[in-house]
Design a protein around this motif. Sequence first.
Motif, PDB file in Angstrom:
ATOM      1  N   GLN A   1      -3.148   3.898  -2.887  1.00  0.00           N
ATOM      2  CA  GLN A   1      -3.511   2.652  -3.557  1.00  0.00           C
ATOM      3  C   GLN A   1      -2.992   1.473  -2.752  1.00  0.00           C
ATOM      4  N   THR A   2      -3.710   0.365  -2.830  1.00  0.00           N
ATOM      5  CA  THR A   2      -3.329  -0.862  -2.142  1.00  0.00           C
ATOM      6  C   THR A   2      -3.585  -2.037  -3.062  1.00  0.00           C
ATOM      7  N   SER A   3      -2.653  -2.972  -3.093  1.00  0.00           N
ATOM      8  CA  SER A   3      -2.824  -4.146  -3.944  1.00  0.00           C
ATOM      9  C   SER A   3      -2.229  -5.369  -3.277  1.00  0.00           C
ATOM     10  N   VAL A   4      -2.789  -6.537  -3.590  1.00  0.00           N
ATOM     11  CA  VAL A   4      -2.265  -7.821  -3.127  1.00  0.00           C
ATOM     12  C   VAL A   4      -1.491  -8.434  -4.283  1.00  0.00           C
ATOM     13  N   LEU A   5      -0.212  -8.702  -4.056  1.00  0.00           N
ATOM     14  CA  LEU A   5       0.668  -9.165  -5.116  1.00  0.00           C
ATOM     15  C   LEU A   5       1.322 -10.482  -4.749  1.00  0.00           C
ATOM     16  N   LYS A   6       1.587 -11.299  -5.733  1.00  0.00           N
ATOM     17  CA  LYS A   6       2.461 -12.432  -5.513  1.00  0.00           C
ATOM     18  C   LYS A   6       3.856 -11.896  -5.230  1.00  0.00           C
ATOM     19  N   PHE A   7       4.652 -12.675  -4.498  1.00  0.00           N
ATOM     20  CA  PHE A   7       5.948 -12.184  -4.034  1.00  0.00           C
ATOM     21  C   PHE A   7       6.821 -11.707  -5.197  1.00  0.00           C
ATOM     22  N   TYR A   8       6.876 -12.499  -6.273  1.00  0.00           N
ATOM     23  CA  TYR A   8       7.711 -12.124  -7.412  1.00  0.00           C
ATOM     24  C   TYR A   8       7.201 -10.844  -8.060  1.00  0.00           C
TER      25      TYR A   8
ATOM     26  N   ALA B   1      -6.324  -7.514   2.567  1.00  0.00           N
ATOM     27  CA  ALA B   1      -5.396  -6.406   2.750  1.00  0.00           C
ATOM     28  C   ALA B   1      -5.832  -5.531   3.928  1.00  0.00           C
ATOM     29  N   ALA B   2      -6.602  -6.112   4.843  1.00  0.00           N
ATOM     30  CA  ALA B   2      -7.246  -5.314   5.892  1.00  0.00           C
ATOM     31  C   ALA B   2      -6.243  -4.569   6.760  1.00  0.00           C
ATOM     32  N   ASN B   3      -5.181  -5.238   7.228  1.00  0.00           N
ATOM     33  CA  ASN B   3      -4.223  -4.575   8.114  1.00  0.00           C
ATOM     34  C   ASN B   3      -3.536  -3.414   7.424  1.00  0.00           C
ATOM     35  N   CYS B   4      -3.115  -3.650   6.210  1.00  0.00           N
ATOM     36  CA  CYS B   4      -2.420  -2.621   5.441  1.00  0.00           C
ATOM     37  C   CYS B   4      -3.330  -1.410   5.213  1.00  0.00           C
ATOM     38  N   ILE B   5      -4.562  -1.674   4.796  1.00  0.00           N
ATOM     39  CA  ILE B   5      -5.528  -0.592   4.571  1.00  0.00           C
ATOM     40  C   ILE B   5      -5.820   0.142   5.870  1.00  0.00           C
ATOM     41  N   HIS B   6      -5.937  -0.614   6.956  1.00  0.00           N
ATOM     42  CA  HIS B   6      -6.229  -0.008   8.258  1.00  0.00           C
ATOM     43  C   HIS B   6      -5.107   0.942   8.675  1.00  0.00           C
ATOM     44  N   ILE B   7      -3.859   0.549   8.465  1.00  0.00           N
ATOM     45  CA  ILE B   7      -2.737   1.404   8.847  1.00  0.00           C
ATOM     46  C   ILE B   7      -2.736   2.688   8.032  1.00  0.00           C
ATOM     47  N   LEU B   8      -2.921   2.571   6.732  1.00  0.00           N
ATOM     48  CA  LEU B   8      -2.932   3.763   5.888  1.00  0.00           C
ATOM     49  C   LEU B   8      -4.106   4.675   6.235  1.00  0.00           C
ATOM     50  N   ALA B   9      -5.247   4.069   6.569  1.00  0.00           N
ATOM     51  CA  ALA B   9      -6.457   4.860   6.816  1.00  0.00           C
ATOM     52  C   ALA B   9      -6.509   5.444   8.217  1.00  0.00           C
ATOM     53  N   SER B  10      -6.016   4.692   9.201  1.00  0.00           N
ATOM     54  CA  SER B  10      -6.211   5.114  10.588  1.00  0.00           C
ATOM     55  C   SER B  10      -4.998   5.824  11.188  1.00  0.00           C
TER      56      SER B  10
ATOM     57  N   LEU C   1       6.263  10.015   0.431  1.00  0.00           N
ATOM     58  CA  LEU C   1       5.687   8.725   0.044  1.00  0.00           C
ATOM     59  C   LEU C   1       5.652   7.810   1.256  1.00  0.00           C
ATOM     60  N   ILE C   2       4.452   7.297   1.566  1.00  0.00           N
ATOM     61  CA  ILE C   2       4.284   6.292   2.623  1.00  0.00           C
ATOM     62  C   ILE C   2       4.080   4.944   1.944  1.00  0.00           C
ATOM     63  N   GLU C   3       4.887   3.958   2.307  1.00  0.00           N
ATOM     64  CA  GLU C   3       4.717   2.599   1.807  1.00  0.00           C
ATOM     65  C   GLU C   3       4.512   1.658   2.991  1.00  0.00           C
ATOM     66  N   VAL C   4       3.474   0.865   2.932  1.00  0.00           N
ATOM     67  CA  VAL C   4       3.212  -0.155   3.950  1.00  0.00           C
ATOM     68  C   VAL C   4       3.247  -1.511   3.265  1.00  0.00           C
ATOM     69  N   ILE C   5       4.070  -2.402   3.798  1.00  0.00           N
ATOM     70  CA  ILE C   5       4.238  -3.736   3.224  1.00  0.00           C
ATOM     71  C   ILE C   5       3.829  -4.756   4.276  1.00  0.00           C
ATOM     72  N   GLU C   6       2.975  -5.679   3.880  1.00  0.00           N
ATOM     73  CA  GLU C   6       2.481  -6.715   4.802  1.00  0.00           C
ATOM     74  C   GLU C   6       2.679  -8.089   4.166  1.00  0.00           C
ATOM     75  N   ILE C   7       3.300  -8.980   4.917  1.00  0.00           N
ATOM     76  CA  ILE C   7       3.465 -10.361   4.464  1.00  0.00           C
ATOM     77  C   ILE C   7       2.239 -11.155   4.888  1.00  0.00           C
TER      78      ILE C   7
ATOM     79  N   GLY D   1       0.830  -1.200   0.000  1.00  0.00           N
ATOM     80  CA  GLY D   1       0.000   0.000   0.000  1.00  0.00           C
ATOM     81  C   GLY D   1       0.859   1.242   0.000  1.00  0.00           C
ATOM     82  N   ARG D   2       0.384   2.292  -0.658  1.00  0.00           N
ATOM     83  CA  ARG D   2       1.164   3.527  -0.718  1.00  0.00           C
ATOM     84  C   ARG D   2       0.246   4.736  -0.722  1.00  0.00           C
ATOM     85  N   SER D   3       0.711   5.784  -0.068  1.00  0.00           N
ATOM     86  CA  SER D   3       0.026   7.081  -0.090  1.00  0.00           C
ATOM     87  C   SER D   3       1.061   8.164  -0.309  1.00  0.00           C
ATOM     88  N   VAL D   4       0.673   9.204  -1.029  1.00  0.00           N
ATOM     89  CA  VAL D   4       1.564  10.311  -1.332  1.00  0.00           C
ATOM     90  C   VAL D   4       0.982  11.590  -0.735  1.00  0.00           C
TER      91      VAL D   4
END
Length: 308
Positions: free
Chosen positions: A124-131, A105-114, A91-97, A51-54
């Motif tokens: 924006q927030t997205s769920v990606l495969k590791f590669y 993506a609830a935790n990631c979205i929660h951190i960016l939002a709260s 730029l704020i980047e939040v990375i969740e394994i 997730g990222r916010s600018v």
Amino acid sequence: MVDVHGDVLIANEIENKNLFWALRGAGGGSFGIVSRYIFKIHKAPSQIVYGRSVYNIIKFPNVFDAFQLLALSNPPRSINCIVTVNQTSILIEVIEILPPLNSSAANCIHILASHFPSQSTSTQTSVLKFYDYLTTVGAYGGNSLGIANATRHDYAPIYFQGTSFYVQKKVFADGIREIDKLIQVMAKYITVEIQLHGGAINDLKSSDTAYIHRKPNLYKANPDYIGLPYRSEEEEAAALDWLKIFFATTRRVMHHKESYQNNVDPDLKDYLKRYYGKNLQRLIQVKRMYDPTNYFNNPQSIPTAWLF
């Protein structure tokens, strides 16, 4: 490791234990030539939430205060957060394994939002495969190929100078205002990256290896200047002056006492204390044992003696 006599040494928990201890945190050309490593590897996670916010640069006090409150909240070790500041934006980047079967993506979205202010210019927030995550965020130096197809020919040599510091306590409003005054007049081509510090790093004590930068550090900051051949001498001088002033100001305001040894700062006078802390005396003893003539040396290598 090949030592000063040309002998090949094995360093592990059984053989040459002191050397093994020293190489994990202070192995940058001080003791010998490390010719082989054996690493413990971990299975890559199946999914990463990115997730990222600018934000506009004028929002720095609010964004920084939100970041340090997140750091103080003891976030789960599956979460990392990086704040990158330049002349115009933050730029704020939040990375969740994520575990294999969890696609939320609830935790990631929660951190960016709260935790962070709502007045971002984009989120924006997205769920990606590791590669896919690596190829999305792993392109350095403006290379659009990503790491999948990149070669050394895709990157031009650049001039780099930076510093680093670890922060252990909350910075209050007066201190944030003082830092913000410098942020608002940041020189060209400067980037300040601030990153949560925790997880597996804190599974060991600072004396378990030569690497001291563990609890109670909350986050690490890396103010850097990236120079290219076409930077003017005036721009470079202004950037390097800003770095020195920023480091001195944050040292006074944030009371930081440690720096990361792989972010070599040639201007640090007390680099041995900041890099190695209480482990320095033992490192000097290991140096005397394996390289008593100081054959392996550089401007910030471990010495054979030190005047306290």
